[in-house]
Design a protein around this motif. Sequence first.
Motif, PDB file in Angstrom:
ATOM      1  N   CYS A 154     -44.643   6.048  -3.062  1.00  0.00           N
ATOM      2  CA  CYS A 154     -43.464   5.056  -2.658  1.00  0.00           C
ATOM      3  C   CYS A 154     -42.726   4.718  -3.926  1.00  0.00           C
ATOM      4  O   CYS A 154     -43.208   4.317  -5.090  1.00  0.00           O
ATOM      5  CB  CYS A 154     -44.256   3.745  -2.030  1.00  0.00           C
ATOM      6  SG  CYS A 154     -43.025   2.586  -1.702  1.00  0.00           S
ATOM      7  N   SER A 210     -39.930   1.692  -4.847  1.00  0.00           N
ATOM      8  CA  SER A 210     -39.218   0.292  -4.621  1.00  0.00           C
ATOM      9  C   SER A 210     -38.171   0.264  -5.548  1.00  0.00           C
ATOM     10  O   SER A 210     -38.113   0.016  -6.658  1.00  0.00           O
ATOM     11  CB  SER A 210     -40.486  -0.906  -4.910  1.00  0.00           C
ATOM     12  OG  SER A 210     -39.771  -2.126  -3.996  1.00  0.00           O
ATOM     13  N   TYR A 223     -33.714  -0.396  -0.264  1.00  0.00           N
ATOM     14  CA  TYR A 223     -34.697   0.236   0.679  1.00  0.00           C
ATOM     15  C   TYR A 223     -36.015   0.663  -0.178  1.00  0.00           C
ATOM     16  O   TYR A 223     -35.402   1.784  -0.796  1.00  0.00           O
ATOM     17  CB  TYR A 223     -34.297   0.877   1.837  1.00  0.00           C
ATOM     18  CG  TYR A 223     -33.354   0.314   3.130  1.00  0.00           C
ATOM     19  CD1 TYR A 223     -32.069   0.276   2.585  1.00  0.00           C
ATOM     20  CD2 TYR A 223     -34.046  -0.469   3.977  1.00  0.00           C
ATOM     21  CE1 TYR A 223     -31.107  -0.298   3.893  1.00  0.00           C
ATOM     22  CE2 TYR A 223     -33.070  -1.201   4.970  1.00  0.00           C
ATOM     23  CZ  TYR A 223     -31.786  -1.073   4.683  1.00  0.00           C
ATOM     24  OH  TYR A 223     -30.932  -1.816   5.582  1.00  0.00           O
ATOM     25  N   ALA A 224     -36.889   0.519   0.074  1.00  0.00           N
ATOM     26  CA  ALA A 224     -38.075   1.509  -0.291  1.00  0.00           C
ATOM     27  C   ALA A 224     -38.173   2.841   0.330  1.00  0.00           C
ATOM     28  O   ALA A 224     -37.848   2.604   1.487  1.00  0.00           O
ATOM     29  CB  ALA A 224     -39.420   0.827  -0.439  1.00  0.00           C
ATOM     30  N   VAL A 237     -38.356  -5.176   0.629  1.00  0.00           N
ATOM     31  CA  VAL A 237     -38.466  -5.077  -0.819  1.00  0.00           C
ATOM     32  C   VAL A 237     -38.209  -6.434  -1.523  1.00  0.00           C
ATOM     33  O   VAL A 237     -37.660  -7.253  -0.843  1.00  0.00           O
ATOM     34  CB  VAL A 237     -37.340  -3.917  -1.073  1.00  0.00           C
ATOM     35  CG1 VAL A 237     -37.667  -2.359  -0.640  1.00  0.00           C
ATOM     36  CG2 VAL A 237     -35.941  -4.500  -0.773  1.00  0.00           C
ATOM     37  N   PRO A 238     -38.907  -6.480  -2.566  1.00  0.00           N
ATOM     38  CA  PRO A 238     -39.861  -5.491  -2.831  1.00  0.00           C
ATOM     39  C   PRO A 238     -41.086  -5.338  -2.557  1.00  0.00           C
ATOM     40  O   PRO A 238     -41.472  -6.206  -1.886  1.00  0.00           O
ATOM     41  CB  PRO A 238     -39.884  -6.119  -4.748  1.00  0.00           C
ATOM     42  CG  PRO A 238     -39.871  -7.613  -4.621  1.00  0.00           C
ATOM     43  CD  PRO A 238     -38.694  -7.504  -3.510  1.00  0.00           C
ATOM     44  N   ILE A 239     -41.789  -4.179  -2.453  1.00  0.00           N
ATOM     45  CA  ILE A 239     -42.968  -3.952  -1.676  1.00  0.00           C
ATOM     46  C   ILE A 239     -44.088  -4.466  -2.710  1.00  0.00           C
ATOM     47  O   ILE A 239     -44.231  -3.714  -3.753  1.00  0.00           O
ATOM     48  CB  ILE A 239     -43.143  -2.530  -1.236  1.00  0.00           C
ATOM     49  CG1 ILE A 239     -42.066  -2.167  -0.249  1.00  0.00           C
ATOM     50  CG2 ILE A 239     -44.393  -2.287  -0.794  1.00  0.00           C
ATOM     51  CD1 ILE A 239     -42.293  -0.931   0.260  1.00  0.00           C
ATOM     52  N   TRP A 265     -47.752  -0.916   0.122  1.00  0.00           N
ATOM     53  CA  TRP A 265     -46.893   0.144   0.031  1.00  0.00           C
ATOM     54  C   TRP A 265     -47.256   1.350   1.097  1.00  0.00           C
ATOM     55  O   TRP A 265     -46.551   2.150   1.768  1.00  0.00           O
ATOM     56  CB  TRP A 265     -46.666   0.664  -1.294  1.00  0.00           C
ATOM     57  CG  TRP A 265     -47.765   1.564  -1.832  1.00  0.00           C
ATOM     58  CD1 TRP A 265     -48.771   1.184  -2.713  1.00  0.00           C
ATOM     59  CD2 TRP A 265     -48.127   2.818  -1.624  1.00  0.00           C
ATOM     60  NE1 TRP A 265     -49.711   2.037  -2.878  1.00  0.00           N
ATOM     61  CE2 TRP A 265     -49.130   3.327  -2.216  1.00  0.00           C
ATOM     62  CE3 TRP A 265     -47.437   3.974  -0.938  1.00  0.00           C
ATOM     63  CZ2 TRP A 265     -49.900   4.632  -2.146  1.00  0.00           C
ATOM     64  CZ3 TRP A 265     -47.782   5.367  -1.031  1.00  0.00           C
ATOM     65  CH2 TRP A 265     -49.161   5.540  -1.674  1.00  0.00           C
TER      66      TRP A 265
END
Length: 128
Positions: free
Chosen positions: A50, A52, A32-33, A102-104, A109
């Motif tokens: 953020c 990631s 999880y980011a 993810v990935p963001i 973000w």
Amino acid sequence: QVQLVESGGGLVQPGGSLRLSCVASGFTLDYYAIGWFRQAPGKEREGVSCLSPTDGSTYYADSVKGRFTISRDNARNTVYLQMNSLKPDDTGTYYCARDPHVPIPEEYWDSLDGYDYWGQGTQVTVSS
């Protein structure tokens, strides 16, 4: 159950530093980011930073670049936000949140819609 708990806020003079912590439980950070957001009185909640996890990407709002650093400690399942050279405009309630997408991509973000769990917030006041 999923829980995010922020701590580390407080009153600091301009130019000072604080380190915020976001302790995650009920899930592991690997998938999880984690984003940091803040909200000043009378203003909308805005993205601050953020992290990631899948590719290690980090993102920052232009207003905090060069002053704030996001990092994580997998052993403690904790994400940190080191805040240096604080300004009065940094005042607000700081929240951490989890994003499962993810990935963001960099352009998403700071979109609140992607985050599914939020902490209760910690107050940061920058004032002399």
